[in-house]
Design an enzyme around this catalytic site. Structure first.
Site, PDB file in Angstrom:
ATOM      1  N   TRP A  49       0.814  -1.234   0.000  1.00  0.00           N
ATOM      2  CA  TRP A  49       0.000   0.000   0.000  1.00  0.00           C
ATOM      3  C   TRP A  49       0.842   1.276   0.000  1.00  0.00           C
ATOM      4  O   TRP A  49       1.814   1.396   0.756  1.00  0.00           O
ATOM      5  CB  TRP A  49      -0.880   0.006   1.250  1.00  0.00           C
ATOM      6  CG  TRP A  49      -1.560   1.312   1.472  1.00  0.00           C
ATOM      7  CD1 TRP A  49      -1.068   2.387   2.170  1.00  0.00           C
ATOM      8  CD2 TRP A  49      -2.839   1.721   0.972  1.00  0.00           C
ATOM      9  NE1 TRP A  49      -1.967   3.423   2.136  1.00  0.00           N
ATOM     10  CE2 TRP A  49      -3.073   3.041   1.409  1.00  0.00           C
ATOM     11  CE3 TRP A  49      -3.820   1.083   0.195  1.00  0.00           C
ATOM     12  CZ2 TRP A  49      -4.235   3.747   1.110  1.00  0.00           C
ATOM     13  CZ3 TRP A  49      -4.981   1.791  -0.106  1.00  0.00           C
ATOM     14  CH2 TRP A  49      -5.173   3.096   0.355  1.00  0.00           C
ATOM     15  N   ASP A  52      -0.133   9.211   0.332  1.00  0.00           N
ATOM     16  CA  ASP A  52       0.464  10.528   0.050  1.00  0.00           C
ATOM     17  C   ASP A  52       1.973  10.538  -0.229  1.00  0.00           C
ATOM     18  O   ASP A  52       2.732   9.854   0.456  1.00  0.00           O
ATOM     19  CB  ASP A  52       0.316  11.457   1.262  1.00  0.00           C
ATOM     20  CG  ASP A  52      -1.039  11.436   1.890  1.00  0.00           C
ATOM     21  OD1 ASP A  52      -1.953  10.818   1.340  1.00  0.00           O
ATOM     22  OD2 ASP A  52      -1.177  12.051   2.961  1.00  0.00           O
ATOM     23  N   GLN A  68       3.659   7.671   2.132  1.00  0.00           N
ATOM     24  CA  GLN A  68       2.929   6.915   3.137  1.00  0.00           C
ATOM     25  C   GLN A  68       2.891   5.468   2.666  1.00  0.00           C
ATOM     26  O   GLN A  68       2.385   5.161   1.567  1.00  0.00           O
ATOM     27  CB  GLN A  68       1.502   7.477   3.264  1.00  0.00           C
ATOM     28  CG  GLN A  68       1.449   8.829   3.938  1.00  0.00           C
ATOM     29  CD  GLN A  68       1.746   8.725   5.420  1.00  0.00           C
ATOM     30  OE1 GLN A  68       0.900   8.339   6.202  1.00  0.00           O
ATOM     31  NE2 GLN A  68       2.975   9.059   5.822  1.00  0.00           N
ATOM     32  N   TRP A  76      -4.503   0.260   3.707  1.00  0.00           N
ATOM     33  CA  TRP A  76      -3.865   1.195   4.641  1.00  0.00           C
ATOM     34  C   TRP A  76      -3.614   0.484   5.975  1.00  0.00           C
ATOM     35  O   TRP A  76      -4.446  -0.307   6.429  1.00  0.00           O
ATOM     36  CB  TRP A  76      -4.805   2.401   4.833  1.00  0.00           C
ATOM     37  CG  TRP A  76      -4.179   3.544   5.572  1.00  0.00           C
ATOM     38  CD1 TRP A  76      -3.520   4.595   5.013  1.00  0.00           C
ATOM     39  CD2 TRP A  76      -4.182   3.763   6.992  1.00  0.00           C
ATOM     40  NE1 TRP A  76      -3.086   5.447   6.010  1.00  0.00           N
ATOM     41  CE2 TRP A  76      -3.483   4.960   7.231  1.00  0.00           C
ATOM     42  CE3 TRP A  76      -4.683   3.064   8.091  1.00  0.00           C
ATOM     43  CZ2 TRP A  76      -3.291   5.486   8.507  1.00  0.00           C
ATOM     44  CZ3 TRP A  76      -4.484   3.574   9.360  1.00  0.00           C
ATOM     45  CH2 TRP A  76      -3.797   4.782   9.555  1.00  0.00           C
ATOM     46  N   PHE A 108       2.938   9.640   9.969  1.00  0.00           N
ATOM     47  CA  PHE A 108       2.011  10.214   8.989  1.00  0.00           C
ATOM     48  C   PHE A 108       2.745  11.210   8.085  1.00  0.00           C
ATOM     49  O   PHE A 108       3.950  11.408   8.186  1.00  0.00           O
ATOM     50  CB  PHE A 108       0.843  10.887   9.723  1.00  0.00           C
ATOM     51  CG  PHE A 108      -0.327   9.960   9.982  1.00  0.00           C
ATOM     52  CD1 PHE A 108      -0.178   8.577   9.992  1.00  0.00           C
ATOM     53  CD2 PHE A 108      -1.600  10.484  10.218  1.00  0.00           C
ATOM     54  CE1 PHE A 108      -1.265   7.734  10.228  1.00  0.00           C
ATOM     55  CE2 PHE A 108      -2.693   9.656  10.449  1.00  0.00           C
ATOM     56  CZ  PHE A 108      -2.529   8.280  10.451  1.00  0.00           C
ATOM     57  N   SER A 109       1.971  11.903   7.247  1.00  0.00           N
ATOM     58  CA  SER A 109       2.569  12.747   6.210  1.00  0.00           C
ATOM     59  C   SER A 109       3.366  13.919   6.767  1.00  0.00           C
ATOM     60  O   SER A 109       3.125  14.396   7.875  1.00  0.00           O
ATOM     61  CB  SER A 109       1.471  13.272   5.287  1.00  0.00           C
ATOM     62  OG  SER A 109       1.025  12.206   4.492  1.00  0.00           O
ATOM     63  N   ARG A 182      -2.247  17.824  11.650  1.00  0.00           N
ATOM     64  CA  ARG A 182      -1.234  16.985  10.987  1.00  0.00           C
ATOM     65  C   ARG A 182      -0.691  17.552   9.669  1.00  0.00           C
ATOM     66  O   ARG A 182      -1.116  18.563   9.172  1.00  0.00           O
ATOM     67  CB  ARG A 182      -1.809  15.599  10.730  1.00  0.00           C
ATOM     68  CG  ARG A 182      -3.052  15.549   9.872  1.00  0.00           C
ATOM     69  CD  ARG A 182      -3.457  14.089   9.664  1.00  0.00           C
ATOM     70  NE  ARG A 182      -4.676  13.967   8.908  1.00  0.00           N
ATOM     71  CZ  ARG A 182      -5.887  13.872   9.448  1.00  0.00           C
ATOM     72  NH1 ARG A 182      -6.038  13.920  10.769  1.00  0.00           N
ATOM     73  NH2 ARG A 182      -6.952  13.764   8.683  1.00  0.00           N
ATOM     74  N   GLU A 234      -6.214  18.608   4.936  1.00  0.00           N
ATOM     75  CA  GLU A 234      -5.013  17.787   5.124  1.00  0.00           C
ATOM     76  C   GLU A 234      -3.927  18.277   4.168  1.00  0.00           C
ATOM     77  O   GLU A 234      -4.205  18.949   3.175  1.00  0.00           O
ATOM     78  CB  GLU A 234      -5.314  16.315   4.763  1.00  0.00           C
ATOM     79  CG  GLU A 234      -6.449  15.676   5.536  1.00  0.00           C
ATOM     80  CD  GLU A 234      -6.687  14.203   5.192  1.00  0.00           C
ATOM     81  OE1 GLU A 234      -6.851  13.419   6.115  1.00  0.00           O
ATOM     82  OE2 GLU A 234      -6.708  13.856   3.994  1.00  0.00           O
TER      83      GLU A 234
HETATM   84  C1  FRU Z   1      -4.055  12.175   3.580  1.00  0.00           C
HETATM   85  C2  FRU Z   1      -3.803  11.578   4.951  1.00  0.00           C
HETATM   86  C3  FRU Z   1      -2.986  12.513   5.803  1.00  0.00           C
HETATM   87  C4  FRU Z   1      -2.331  11.590   6.775  1.00  0.00           C
HETATM   88  C5  FRU Z   1      -2.064  10.378   5.925  1.00  0.00           C
HETATM   89  C6  FRU Z   1      -2.159   9.086   6.668  1.00  0.00           C
HETATM   90  O1  FRU Z   1      -4.299  11.256   2.586  1.00  0.00           O
HETATM   91  O2  FRU Z   1      -5.037  11.266   5.566  1.00  0.00           O
HETATM   92  O3  FRU Z   1      -3.744  13.541   6.411  1.00  0.00           O
HETATM   93  O4  FRU Z   1      -1.149  12.132   7.314  1.00  0.00           O
HETATM   94  O5  FRU Z   1      -3.018  10.398   4.890  1.00  0.00           O
HETATM   95  O6  FRU Z   1      -1.729   8.031   5.880  1.00  0.00           O
END
Ligand code: FRU
Length: 522
Positions: A49, A52, A68, A76, A108-109, A182, A234
């Site tokens: 998987w 971002d 990610q 995910w 995370f991102s 985030r 985001e």
């Molecule tokens: C966007 C998101 C971000 C987060 C990440 C988690 O697609 O939801 O906000 O950091 O993906 O994988």
């Protein structure tokens, strides 16, 4: 047929366990061409998987792309940062995972910067430190119903981004009591000589500043009263662009949102304005555009999300280059790829322009490196007064790139059809009656894997009827990226045909003229 494909997939993943560093060659040979859905020239992870893009920076001839990544499955899961590099933005080599989850949570991102002046103090006097800034997401806190489970942390690399050490003082920005908190993007503010961090909350972008990347001060917020608010904000980005025709410089804020995009699910809106070091304010002209359109989007297709830009592009290059996740949270977890899930868009250059109505437009066009990685198959200067034209002439299989101009357009529809012999057809084009662009995936192949993917036609209304139009279009097995009028309007969409598509034609009920058709293959 299916079982043969599965055998190839299985054997290659076994080989890759032993030859990890070298597998980009294997990916090409064993997987890339044999998997019906895997794109030829877009980045996909070899296995599992991806969502971002994260932490992109350029250094010493290499573009770094993190993303990610869940290395244990094709949906995910606990997020890591995967890592790939490229010298030309088109062919990518995947490397070992850069960042793993830890006791503070999933990774995370976020973004990465080259800290030339060692403001962070992580440098060793020999190697320039690269600093990654990301969100720590604590799944346990989330499960317990707490709201402070997302914090911002940093890690540094002294070998140009291949291995990373997390800062022992993490998190560097604790959670102030905000549930969605985030996706930090850090940029150097040249006018004030300090770092700026932009991050997203549910409905706002927050700005912080820092001298050393470790201690951050809250500066301001933006966004409650502007743009789309149909979902969670985001993955922001914030940069300056100079409009070539006027010499005016403006700040652009990218702000992804999910759901709430114009054609459903995930999308990225942008704002044009000014920044005085504390507050980002919307430009007056752009505010009028927002009043009439509600929100303005980087891409009107369904599959361009969480796009951010590379840091540290040299001044003599000067481009603002972006890449995005080519999917949509509405159906990303269900798309019918097996070994991998998730692909990136083609890298694109962003520019700020003023269109013929006097409005600001953030344009996107494929990076020029795309042109050097393909060869021209045919060039046609003019075909006058046609109602139907065969563009592909049986010279392509599943992947092609072309540029075309259409003129003498009437109040009619101009429809491109990309099809195969099994009856699948992807349609896209201009409906000049309703002043709309569209991508119609209704009969483009497998679609019932998700209700949100089913029977969809993505549309964007344009301000006027077009007498002519210039299109740059990249099709790569399971994706189409359409750039109209030098990237003023962009559509990115994925689709899943049951057999490779090979035929491309354009048609209308009334006569039109084709100019400067150039077709390329890879
Ligand atoms: C966007 C998101 C971000 C987060 C990440 C988690 O697609 O939801 O906000 O950091 O993906 O994988």
């Amino acid at each position: 047929m299916i079982s043969i494909r599965k055998i190839i997939i299985y054997s290659s993943s076994v080989i890759s366990c032993f030859m990890f560093q070298n597998y980009s060659f294997l990916q090409e040979e064993l997987l890339g061409e044999n998997e019906l859905y895997r794109p030829k020239i877009h980045f996909t992870p070899k296995n599992h998987w991806m969502n971002d893009p994260n932490g992109m920076f350029y250094l010493n001839g290499t573009y770094h792309l993190y993303y990610q990544y869940y290395p244990d499955g094709n949906v995910w899961g606990p997020m890591h940062w995967g890592h790939a590099t490229s010298e030309d933005l088109i062919s990518w080599k995947e490397h070992a995972i850069a960042l793993y989850p830890d006791e503070l949570g999933y990774i995370f991102s976020g973004s990465a910067v080259v800290d030339y002046h060692n403001t962070s103090g992580f440098g060793d006097g020999t190697n320039v430190p690269i600093i990654a800034i990301f969100t720590h997401h604590d799944p346990e806190g989330e499960q317990k119903g707490q709201i402070n489970f997302q914090t911002q942390s940093i890690a540094y690399s002294l070998d140009e981004g291949f291995t990373w050490t997390k800062y022992e003082g993490n998190p560097v920005v604790p959670n102030p009591g905000i549930k969605d908190f985030r996706d930090p993007k850090v940029v150097w503010d040249t006018e004030r000589s300090h770092w700026l961090m932009i991050l997203s909350t549910y409905a706002e972008t927050l700005f912080y500043s820092s001298k050393n990347l470790k201690e951050w001060n809250y500066v301001s917020s933006f966004g409650k009263d502007f743009g789309a608010h149909g979902g969670v904000w985001e993955c922001p980005d914030f940069f300056r662009l100079t409009i070539k025709s006027t010499g005016e410089t403006k700040w652009v804020l990218l702000q992804s949102i999910n759901p709430g995009a114009p054609n459903g699910g995930s999308g990225t809106q942008y704002f044009v304005g000014d920044f005085d070091g504390n507050q980002f304010t919307i430009d007056k002209r752009f505010q009028k555009q927002l009043q009439s359109e509600g929100a303005i989007w980087v891409d009107y297709g369904r599959d361009n999300y969480a796009g951010v830009t590379w840091s540290n592009i040299p001044e003599n290059d000067g481009r603002r280059i972006t890449i995005a996740w080519m999917s949509n949270w509405d159906y990303a977890r269900e798309v019918p790829t097996e070994q991998w899930r998730g692909s990136m868009t083609i890298p694109r250059e962003l520019s700020l322009t003023i269109d013929d109505q006097g409005d600001y437009v953030l344009t996107s066009i494929p990076v020029e490196e795309l042109n050097s990685s393909c060869e021209m198959v045919e060039e046609v200067t003019e075909v006058a007064n046609v109602t139907q034209y065969d563009i592909s002439k049986d010279k392509f299989e599943a992947t092609l790139f072309f540029e075309i101009e259409l003129s003498d357009l009437k109040e009619d529809s101009y429809v491109f059809s990309w099809s195969n012999n099994t009856g699948d057809v992807l349609k896209f084009g201009l409906d000049n009656k309703r002043h709309a662009f569209f991508v119609d995936k209704t009969n483009s192949g497998t679609k019932d894997f998700s209700k949100s993917f089913y029977n969809i036609v993505s549309k964007h209304d344009v301000k006027r009827r077009h007498q002519n139009i210039k299109l740059t279009i990249l099709i790569d097995k399971t994706s189409v990226e359409i750039f109209a009028n030098d990237g003023e309007l962009v559509f990115t969409e994925i689709f899943f045909p049951s057999a490779p598509m090979t035929k491309l034609a354009v048609a209308s009920k009334t006569q039109f003229t084709i100019h400067n058709l150039k077709t390329y293959k890879f």
